[in-house]
Enzyme design. Structure first.
Site, short mmCIF file in Angstrom:
data_model
loop_
_atom_site.label_atom_id
_atom_site.label_comp_id
_atom_site.label_asym_id
_atom_site.label_seq_id
_atom_site.Cartn_x
_atom_site.Cartn_y
_atom_site.Cartn_z
N HIS A 190 0.83 -1.21 0.00
CA HIS A 190 0.00 0.00 0.00
C HIS A 190 0.86 1.26 0.00
O HIS A 190 0.49 2.26 -0.63
CB HIS A 190 -0.95 0.03 1.19
CG HIS A 190 -1.89 1.20 1.12
ND1 HIS A 190 -3.00 1.20 0.32
CD2 HIS A 190 -1.84 2.43 1.69
CE1 HIS A 190 -3.61 2.37 0.41
NE2 HIS A 190 -2.91 3.15 1.23
N ASP A 216 0.44 4.25 -2.65
CA ASP A 216 0.39 5.68 -2.32
C ASP A 216 1.45 6.46 -3.08
O ASP A 216 1.20 7.57 -3.57
CB ASP A 216 0.61 5.89 -0.82
CG ASP A 216 -0.65 5.69 0.01
OD1 ASP A 216 -1.76 5.64 -0.57
OD2 ASP A 216 -0.53 5.61 1.25
N HIS A 264 3.32 10.62 2.42
CA HIS A 264 2.80 11.63 1.50
C HIS A 264 3.67 12.89 1.48
O HIS A 264 3.93 13.45 0.41
CB HIS A 264 1.37 12.00 1.88
CG HIS A 264 0.42 10.85 1.83
ND1 HIS A 264 0.19 10.13 0.67
CD2 HIS A 264 -0.33 10.26 2.80
CE1 HIS A 264 -0.69 9.18 0.93
NE2 HIS A 264 -1.00 9.23 2.20
#
Length: 305
Positions: free
Chosen positions: A235, A239, A262
């Site tokens: 994951h 992202d 992020h």
């Protein structure tokens, strides 16, 4: 694929926003070549359009948010990863709220809907952002680097001080098949104690076992368990695909990330784009390009110089 692509038809989704807890409807529409991915806050009057680009990122806490003026759209990374992974260069995204629906916590529902809508090829060539020199960003013990490579590749080293996660490492050498088959279904995850704390502060209001992997003191508490043994790092790569797509072009380079998220993904893209000596934009013609979707480029021998 050397030509820009868009959707063959519309695709509509409705679901809960992970952080707002609100029901939101989103519609993907075909767009002309050269448009890019553009979000439209159709719930506002007048509607506000926001291009999905690193220059429009306004927040990277818990998710990636783009904005223009007082309008914003958050949690765009899974949808952006699905669009990139399915080869969509141009699309309009009509959304009636401030956050992309979380769906099941992965990119798989978006991928399935895009596949059903179909893909339409334009006659306009893509531009590829080819990394020429390494670029690195560091934040404490977190690090992200992009270096020259013949392919687009992401290698991710994830480290958590929790027995259910510990250290996980995986690489994605990008192709449509590898992304869809091995990464698109990996779900977002969180720790139970942190989820409870966030909800008390008005965050993660839409989070549940239906749209996230939740980790308790003794391990994963979702009844169905994990979709992959290393779902967490898969994951994180998903992202990364979504965040890095905000460079605005198909990437050719090798991203090496340690404990990134992020914020660091955004910093890496921003640092790369503000250093034109470290990359070049190349528009390939059919005669110059004879590689499959994973965009290996044997013609670029200078990358090995």
């Amino acid at each position: 694929m050397i030509f820009q692509q868009t959707l063959g038809n519309k695709a509509t989704f409705s679901g809960i926003g992970l952080h707002t807890g609100k029901t939101i409807t989103l519609t993907l529409r075909p767009a002309e070549a050269g448009t890019g991915i553009v979000f439209h806050r159709v719930d506002l009057s007048p509607a506000v359009s926001i291009e999905a680009h690193a220059s429009n990122v306004v927040n990277t806490r818990l998710s990636t948010t783009i904005g223009r003026g007082d309008a914003s759209v958050s949690t765009i990374e899974h949808l952006m990863a699905a669009l990139y992974g399915c080869g969509i260069d141009n699309a309009h995204v009509d959304i009636d709220g401030p956050e992309v629906p979380i769906m099941d916590g992965s990119a798989a529902p978006f991928v399935a809907a895009i596949a059903k809508a179909g893909v339409k090829m334009s006659g306009k060539a893509r531009k590829y952002l080819v990394v020429k020199k390494p670029v690195t960003v560091v934040d404490g013990d977190k690090k992200a680097t992009i270096i020259p490579s013949r392919h687009y590749k992401i290698s991710f080293d994830m480290q958590f001080a929790h027995p259910a996660v510990k250290s996980q490492f995986r690489s994605l050498e990008f192709s449509q098949e590898s992304f869809i088959g091995d990464f698109a279904a990996a779900r977002t995850f969180g720790f139970l104690a942190e989820v409870e704390m966030m909800k008390s502060h008005g965050l993660a209001l839409g989070g549940s076992l239906e749209n996230a992997v939740v980790i308790g003191d003794n391990g994963v508490i979702n009844p169905e368990g994990l979709r992959f043994q290393d779902e967490f790092v898969r994951h994180k790569i998903l992202d990364s695909v979504g965040d890095l797509s905000l460079a605005g072009h198909r990437l050719i380079g090798h991203v090496k990330a340690t404990k990134s998220g992020h914020d660091l993904n955004h910093k890496l893209v921003t640092e790369l784009l503000k250093r034109p000596d470290c990359y070049t934009l190349i528009e390939f013609t059919p005669q110059a390009f004879n590689a499959p979707f994973n965009i290996g480029i044997p013609e670029l021998s200078w990358l090995e110089a």
